[in-house]
Design an enzyme around this catalytic site. Structure first.
Site, short mmCIF file in Angstrom:
data_model
loop_
_atom_site.label_atom_id
_atom_site.label_comp_id
_atom_site.label_asym_id
_atom_site.label_seq_id
_atom_site.Cartn_x
_atom_site.Cartn_y
_atom_site.Cartn_z
N ARG A 1 -14.21 -9.16 8.12
CA ARG A 1 -13.23 -8.39 7.34
C ARG A 1 -13.77 -8.09 5.94
O ARG A 1 -14.16 -9.00 5.20
CB ARG A 1 -11.91 -9.15 7.25
CG ARG A 1 -11.30 -9.49 8.59
CD ARG A 1 -10.34 -8.45 9.06
NE ARG A 1 -9.15 -8.45 8.23
CZ ARG A 1 -8.11 -9.27 8.40
NH1 ARG A 1 -8.11 -10.15 9.40
NH2 ARG A 1 -7.05 -9.18 7.62
N LYS B 1 5.86 -12.17 8.45
CA LYS B 1 5.04 -10.98 8.26
C LYS B 1 5.58 -9.81 9.07
O LYS B 1 5.94 -9.96 10.24
CB LYS B 1 3.58 -11.25 8.61
CG LYS B 1 2.62 -10.18 8.10
CD LYS B 1 1.20 -10.66 8.11
CE LYS B 1 0.29 -9.62 7.44
NZ LYS B 1 -1.11 -10.07 7.36
N ASP C 1 6.27 2.21 7.37
CA ASP C 1 7.72 2.28 7.46
C ASP C 1 8.43 1.73 6.23
O ASP C 1 9.54 2.15 5.91
CB ASP C 1 8.21 1.55 8.71
CG ASP C 1 8.11 2.44 9.94
OD1 ASP C 1 7.48 3.50 9.86
OD2 ASP C 1 8.68 2.06 10.99
N ARG D 1 -0.93 -3.48 0.07
CA ARG D 1 -2.11 -3.86 -0.70
C ARG D 1 -1.72 -4.68 -1.94
O ARG D 1 -0.75 -4.37 -2.62
CB ARG D 1 -2.85 -2.61 -1.17
CG ARG D 1 -3.20 -1.64 -0.06
CD ARG D 1 -4.37 -2.12 0.76
NE ARG D 1 -4.69 -1.16 1.82
CZ ARG D 1 -4.68 -1.44 3.12
NH1 ARG D 1 -4.36 -2.65 3.52
NH2 ARG D 1 -5.00 -0.53 4.00
N ASN E 1 -10.93 -8.06 -5.03
CA ASN E 1 -9.46 -8.16 -5.05
C ASN E 1 -8.95 -8.14 -3.63
O ASN E 1 -9.07 -7.13 -2.92
CB ASN E 1 -8.86 -6.99 -5.84
CG ASN E 1 -7.34 -7.03 -5.88
OD1 ASN E 1 -6.72 -8.00 -5.44
ND2 ASN E 1 -6.74 -5.98 -6.41
N HIS F 1 9.62 -2.37 12.12
CA HIS F 1 8.72 -3.31 11.46
C HIS F 1 8.68 -2.94 9.98
O HIS F 1 9.04 -1.84 9.58
CB HIS F 1 7.30 -3.30 12.06
CG HIS F 1 6.60 -1.96 11.99
ND1 HIS F 1 5.85 -1.57 10.91
CD2 HIS F 1 6.56 -0.94 12.86
CE1 HIS F 1 5.37 -0.37 11.12
NE2 HIS F 1 5.78 0.05 12.29
N ARG G 1 -13.63 0.09 -0.27
CA ARG G 1 -12.24 0.58 -0.42
C ARG G 1 -11.82 0.28 -1.85
O ARG G 1 -11.55 -0.85 -2.22
CB ARG G 1 -11.34 -0.12 0.61
CG ARG G 1 -9.88 0.20 0.47
CD ARG G 1 -9.11 -0.23 1.72
NE ARG G 1 -9.35 -1.59 2.14
CZ ARG G 1 -8.64 -2.65 1.74
NH1 ARG G 1 -7.66 -2.50 0.90
NH2 ARG G 1 -8.93 -3.86 2.21
#
Length: 611
Positions: free
Chosen positions: A456, A36, A337, A425, A555, A11, A525
């Protein structure tokens, strides 16, 4: 020396190119194919890397694959034999693929490289790294540390699931490992699966859900699922898991332990799911803290590097930072990955080819992770015009002013500027921005712009020079990989009635001066924005602060749920026209939704497979 790193076939396939140890470019294949987590060979990403360097295949000295396929095949075969006859159906399905393709991956890679540029395909150019060494190299070599201990944690590479390495100058050596099937990443993925989210995609949702629950099942997990030693080493009780022998992460014994079958995707979330999320998060944090405390004591090192998928758990990372056992922490922004492609290239240059390392003290070498494609202004205008977009071309001052005025007016902004980010990100290159002071913006962005679950959280981007005034942290965190709380002087007292609210209902209670980026536990975060790596975004934040007194913006990644982050101006325009984004800034082009041809509107809500 030009070295191309490649990760593929599991992936988040990606490619990265370095020149004499300096990172030139890196990108995930998903950004080009619009699939994705695309696992396909990263042909588009490789072409981009070559174009960015102005290099032909013949000029590339080495191509490095991020892991060793034959060792992975060995692990698969030994696992099936160890658990036989269980898992025969899975074995029967997997073996033809592995025998027909995977164990001959050198030939497959050579063929794919040849289809891009024959000069890439010379057999003596192709090198192989090991999965966790690639992770470790991706973190240590760009870190800016002369010395560091390097901890990598993920689901599984070839055999390794956790590794500890020591970096010193250009040297990087693996000291110890934990092997499959004992894996902290797979434990977290098992709970991701059990709570109804997609493995290798939904783990960050589980982390975001955790603050709504209580860790009621943490003791049960420690008693039944995972045996953790004082140094953080661990073993799982495999009787509860299905990933060794079947097609699911958990099994019926796991269901009985936690009181029911796995939640189906899109089913309502209840308090039990939130408590399970909180519990596995607490277990993960405890394991990681035991490891890092032990490593600090054992090695005496002052610096810590982190990589692997578990290193994207920014809540655990924040606790490691606050624990104070290490003076400095660097986390590879493409910790999963995809970052293995970069680590493979860097590892080949420094470790296999014994080339020296140049270090700039106090600076990492990731260039803000702005390593993907960029588009020059004439090209942007040509592309938008071909899409039928109506736009104005403005100077830099007008761009900043108009964008800030729209933010203050409560509008959602699409922000497509400079080079695309490498990693999961959005960091101010391909971002959706909003006013964090709005108590309704978090819910509006989730439901009307991103088309995703209302629980979320969104991240704040804050001027580096102001971060300690608004959050309980005072260090560089440019990659949105550390969590800290809003400072007490910016918090609001919550009413006693909040205790009676259920789970996600708590989200609607404003709890700070920046409620849209303050999670239910007062955490956030955080991304610090630096003038050196993103001057235009820094300028935008500075002007927003001038008008509002607040140096913080929401953001979030420029995409809708299930879509990769946008790459091209065309991607940005399509997302703009398929969502409730009200203003789009692409380079110096400004687009207002009200000025667009309504016939170009898209139904983006169902355009992508849900993640």
């Amino acid at each position: 020396m030009l070295i191309l790193g490649v990760s593929a076939f599991y992936h988040d396939s990606a490619a990265a190119l370095i020149h004499d140890g300096e990172i030139v470019s890196a990108a995930q294949e998903e950004r080009f194919t619009r699939i994705k987590h695309d696992a396909a060979f990263p042909a588009n990403a490789i072409r981009f890397c070559l174009e960015q360097a102005g290099a032909t295949g013949a000029e590339i000295d080495h191509v490095v694959y991020y892991e060793k396929p034959f060792i992975k095949f060995e692990r698969l075969l030994e696992t099936y034999l160890a658990f036989a006859p269980r898992g025969f159906a899975s074995f029967r399905k997997a073996m033809p693929l592995w025998i027909g393709e995977k164990i001959f991956q050198r030939d497959i890679l050579t063929k794919e490289l040849d289809s891009i540029d024959r000069g890439l395909a010379a057999r003596d150019k192709l090198l192989f790294s090991e999965h966790h060494f690639s992770h470790a190299a991706s973190a240590f070599y760009p870190s800016g540390f002369e010395r560091a201990v390097v901890l990598t944690m993920d689901g599984v590479g070839e055999w390794t699931t956790t590794s500890v390495a020591l970096g010193n100058g250009a040297d990087l050596s693996i000291l110890k490992e934990i092997h499959f099937p004992h894996s902290l990443g797979l434990l977290y993925s098992a709970l991701t699966y059990y709570t109804g989210f997609k493995v290798n995609s939904g783990e960050y949702k589980l982390m975001g859900l955790a603050p709504y629950g209580e860790p009621r099942y943490a003791k049960l997990m420690f008693d039944e699922l995972i045996d953790v030693k004082a140094d953080g080493s661990f073993r799982l009780d495999l009787d509860y898991f299905g990933y060794c022998t079947g097609f699911t992460m958990t099994n019926e014994k796991f269901d009985r332990l936690f009181g029911g079958p796995p939640r189906l995707p899109e089913q309502p979330l209840d308090q039990r799911h939130m408590d399970l999320a909180a519990s596995v998060q607490a277990v993960t944090e405890e394991v990681v803290l035991r490891m890092t405390r032990s490593l600090a004591s054992e090695t005496g090192e002052k610096n810590l590097c982190l990589a692997g998928g578990v290193a994207l758990n920014c809540v655990a990372n924040g606790k490691v930072l606050r624990d104070g056992r290490f003076e400095s922490i660097f986390i590879q922004p493409a910790a999963g990955d995809a970052g293995g492609a970069l680590g493979a290239a860097l590892g080949a240059y420094h470790h296999q080819k014994r080339q020296p390392r140049r270090i700039s003290p106090g600076e990492d070498a990731m260039k803000g992770s702005f390593l993907g494609p960029r588009y020059e202004q004439p090209d942007i205008e040509r592309r938008l015009a071909a899409m039928g977009a109506n736009f104005l071309v403005v100077d830099d001052d007008a761009l900043i002013e108009e964008t800030v005025q729209a933010l203050v007016a409560g509008k959602a902004i699409g922000w497509h500027q400079g080079r695309m980010e490498f990693g999961p990100r959005a960091l101010g290159g391909r971002s959706i921005l909003g006013d964090p002071r709005s108590p309704t913006m978090q819910k509006a962005l989730n439901l009307k712009v991103k088309f995703r679950e209302s629980f979320r959280p969104f991240a704040p981007s804050v001027l580096r020079e102001r971060v300690a005034e608004w959050f309980e942290i005072d260090c560089d965190t440019p990659y949105m990989l550390l969590v800290a709380n809003v400072t007490p002087d910016h918090r609001h007292a919550t009413p006693d009635t909040e205790q009676a609210l259920f789970g996600i209902e708590k989200l609607n209670v404003p709890r700070s001066d920046i409620p849209a980026v303050t999670h239910v536990d007062y955490s956030a975060r955080i991304q610090t924005v630096h003038v050196e790596t993103n001057p235009r975004f820094h300028r935008l934040l500075t002007h927003f602060e001038t008008l509002t007194g607040c140096p913080v913006l929401i953001n979030t990644s420029f995409n809708v749920r299930g879509e990769p982050i946008v790459s091209t101006p065309e991607d940005a325009f399509r997302c703009f026209m398929g969502s409730d984004i009200e203003l789009l800034a692409v380079g110096n082009c400004v687009l207002h939704k009200s000025d667009q041809n309504p016939e170009l509107a898209l139904n983006y809500r169902s355009a992508f497979e849900l993640d």
